[in-house]
Write a protein that holds these residues in place. Sequence first.
Motif, mmCIF file in Angstrom:
data_model
loop_
_atom_site.group_PDB
_atom_site.id
_atom_site.type_symbol
_atom_site.label_atom_id
_atom_site.label_comp_id
_atom_site.label_asym_id
_atom_site.label_seq_id
_atom_site.Cartn_x
_atom_site.Cartn_y
_atom_site.Cartn_z
ATOM 1 N N SER A 295 42.409 43.418 44.353
ATOM 2 C CA SER A 295 43.755 42.920 44.044
ATOM 3 C C SER A 295 44.791 44.034 44.015
ATOM 4 N N ILE A 296 44.460 45.193 44.522
ATOM 5 C CA ILE A 296 45.324 46.370 44.411
ATOM 6 C C ILE A 296 46.695 46.167 45.046
ATOM 7 N N ILE A 297 46.831 45.256 46.014
ATOM 8 C CA ILE A 297 48.130 45.053 46.665
ATOM 9 C C ILE A 297 48.810 43.768 46.195
ATOM 10 N N ALA A 298 48.371 43.211 45.060
ATOM 11 C CA ALA A 298 48.951 41.944 44.590
ATOM 12 C C ALA A 298 50.443 42.060 44.341
ATOM 13 N N LEU A 299 50.901 43.220 43.872
ATOM 14 C CA LEU A 299 52.313 43.371 43.551
ATOM 15 C C LEU A 299 53.148 43.772 44.758
ATOM 16 N N GLN A 300 52.653 44.675 45.586
ATOM 17 C CA GLN A 300 53.464 45.160 46.705
ATOM 18 C C GLN A 300 53.473 44.205 47.886
ATOM 19 N N GLY A 301 52.485 43.305 47.953
ATOM 20 C CA GLY A 301 52.466 42.334 49.033
ATOM 21 C C GLY A 301 51.722 42.839 50.259
ATOM 22 N N ALA A 302 51.557 41.932 51.224
ATOM 23 C CA ALA A 302 50.762 42.244 52.406
ATOM 24 C C ALA A 302 51.546 42.966 53.487
ATOM 25 N N ALA A 303 52.869 42.982 53.386
ATOM 26 C CA ALA A 303 53.671 43.602 54.446
ATOM 27 C C ALA A 303 53.815 45.111 54.267
ATOM 28 N N ALA A 304 53.720 45.591 53.033
ATOM 29 C CA ALA A 304 53.904 47.018 52.775
ATOM 30 C C ALA A 304 52.710 47.814 53.298
ATOM 31 N N PRO A 305 52.958 49.025 53.811
ATOM 32 C CA PRO A 305 51.848 49.848 54.330
ATOM 33 C C PRO A 305 50.966 50.361 53.205
ATOM 34 N N LEU A 306 49.706 50.614 53.527
ATOM 35 C CA LEU A 306 48.788 51.207 52.568
ATOM 36 C C LEU A 306 49.097 52.705 52.437
ATOM 37 N N PRO A 307 48.838 53.294 51.274
ATOM 38 C CA PRO A 307 49.132 54.717 51.081
ATOM 39 C C PRO A 307 48.019 55.637 51.597
ATOM 40 N N PHE A 308 47.050 55.066 52.329
ATOM 41 C CA PHE A 308 45.998 55.881 52.934
ATOM 42 C C PHE A 308 45.491 55.154 54.172
ATOM 43 N N GLN A 309 44.760 55.862 55.011
ATOM 44 C CA GLN A 309 44.209 55.272 56.224
ATOM 45 C C GLN A 309 42.760 54.857 55.966
ATOM 46 N N PRO A 310 42.477 53.546 55.914
ATOM 47 C CA PRO A 310 41.115 53.109 55.622
ATOM 48 C C PRO A 310 40.131 53.551 56.709
ATOM 49 N N GLU A 311 38.946 53.958 56.271
ATOM 50 C CA GLU A 311 37.906 54.362 57.208
ATOM 51 C C GLU A 311 36.564 53.832 56.740
ATOM 52 N N GLY A 312 35.848 53.158 57.644
ATOM 53 C CA GLY A 312 34.506 52.707 57.328
ATOM 54 C C GLY A 312 34.428 51.264 56.889
ATOM 55 N N LEU B 4 48.915 48.224 36.642
ATOM 56 C CA LEU B 4 49.234 46.944 36.007
ATOM 57 C C LEU B 4 48.090 45.954 36.197
ATOM 58 N N LEU B 5 47.946 45.059 35.239
ATOM 59 C CA LEU B 5 46.836 44.115 35.204
ATOM 60 C C LEU B 5 46.666 43.355 36.510
ATOM 61 N N VAL B 6 47.748 42.916 37.103
ATOM 62 C CA VAL B 6 47.680 42.076 38.301
ATOM 63 C C VAL B 6 46.993 42.804 39.451
ATOM 64 N N ASN B 7 46.989 44.147 39.426
ATOM 65 C CA ASN B 7 46.385 44.938 40.498
ATOM 66 C C ASN B 7 44.995 45.471 40.156
ATOM 67 N N TYR B 8 44.518 45.198 38.953
ATOM 68 C CA TYR B 8 43.226 45.748 38.525
ATOM 69 C C TYR B 8 42.050 45.033 39.196
ATOM 70 N N ASP B 9 40.927 45.734 39.236
ATOM 71 C CA ASP B 9 39.674 45.170 39.743
ATOM 72 C C ASP B 9 38.553 45.439 38.743
ATOM 73 N N ASP B 10 37.474 44.692 38.892
ATOM 74 C CA ASP B 10 36.196 44.979 38.249
ATOM 75 C C ASP B 10 36.309 45.148 36.727
ATOM 76 N N GLN B 11 35.638 46.165 36.183
ATOM 77 C CA GLN B 11 35.575 46.309 34.735
ATOM 78 C C GLN B 11 36.946 46.540 34.115
ATOM 79 N N ARG B 12 37.790 47.313 34.784
ATOM 80 C CA ARG B 12 39.117 47.577 34.229
ATOM 81 C C ARG B 12 39.893 46.281 34.061
ATOM 82 N N HIS B 13 39.770 45.399 35.032
ATOM 83 C CA HIS B 13 40.444 44.110 34.937
ATOM 84 C C HIS B 13 39.838 43.256 33.829
ATOM 85 N N ALA B 14 38.511 43.202 33.766
ATOM 86 C CA ALA B 14 37.834 42.393 32.750
ATOM 87 C C ALA B 14 38.181 42.870 31.350
ATOM 88 N N PHE B 15 38.255 44.186 31.144
ATOM 89 C CA PHE B 15 38.575 44.729 29.829
ATOM 90 C C PHE B 15 40.005 44.384 29.421
#
Length: 386
Positions: free
Chosen positions: A20-37, A56-67
């Motif tokens: 959910s890391i891009i929940a706030l910035q949306g799908a149109a904004a570029p990623l801050p790194f080049q995904p590989e693999g 922010l909570l809306v972008n959290y994943d996994d344990q950090r989000h659950a906590f």
Amino acid sequence: MVTGSDELLEVMKNNRDFSSIIALQGAAAPLPFQPEGADIAAEIEANRPKFLGGDLLVNYDDQRHAFSRALLSRLFTPSRLRANEKFISEYSEQLVRDAVANGGVELIKTISTPFVTMVIADLLGVPVEDRQIFMDAIEAGPPPGSLDQNENDYTAETHPLVVMGADFMNYVQDRRANPRDDVMSELANAKYPDGSTPEAIEIVNLTTFLFGAGQDTSAKLLGNAMRYIIDQPGLQDRLRADPSLIPQLLEEVLRLEGSSKQTTRLARRDTQIGGVKIPAGTKVMLCLGGANRDPRRWEDPNAFVLDRPRIREHLAFGRGAHVCAGAPLARVEVRVILEKFLEHAADIDMDEAKHGPRGARRLAYEPSFIIRGLSELHLKLTPSAA
């Protein structure tokens, strides 16, 4: 872009492959790194501070989000919501009586936004003397997901989350040093499920985001619901005669005009959606409005049907781990104030000078890629005989 109901559920329930890391910035904004693999989960976490709202909570994943959700659940207990409903009832009574006495009102800015702002302030335990500051900050701020990218700087000194954040930091630090019998003290001194203590900034980020996100979506739900009440023939009379139908109204409005148009996910592993291969690093827009009008799921999907079967299965509040935590509050606050409008006004209509006649309305919506809501709605109100 995912528009099917089944396909949205597939993604929302797949927290392993989608972040959910891009929940706030949306799908149109570029990623801050080049995904590989084929698995970029570690790359996402390494670059989390570079994402808009990465803390922010809306972008959290996994344990950090659950906590963080575990902390938030303390606010939405049945007993706390019942106590909050008393405030909701008293405050909405005052607002609606004044509006009806004046013969009309501009709903969104004069009632909707102040109303939901004060409700969430009461739930969070914001001191009464500070609530106007928060209301002013939100009024002056941009809508979430503004189409003007210059307004989406969540670090700007004038952004509502930053303005409120300074006050919340003071609240948290004070309640940790001097605990009281209030909600803010409970949040400030809460523990994660593993017994550890959150950093103060985590509590601040959690509360300010809840404040900012919750008030805007609920305010827009009230406006969207009022539009249907006015323009669906005979609907307001039916609701006035039987207020127990208002919850059904809200669910159908949420399906047709949910306050959140979309949310987004980032594929962190090679995966699939509906049998379509999705490589790691793919940005995925989940079109909530599309899924809620999916003809494979909903019969006559564009029609308003007050007693639609299984209506609570709509996706307006999302589903899965990131389902909207404030959904119970939104349902209560909007239901209560609609009850007040129907009680005190014998007739509710739009001001034709502002919005045009029935069947040819002129309506303006917020310029946002996240929020679906009217920017203004001018009402004419006829007092009831009582």
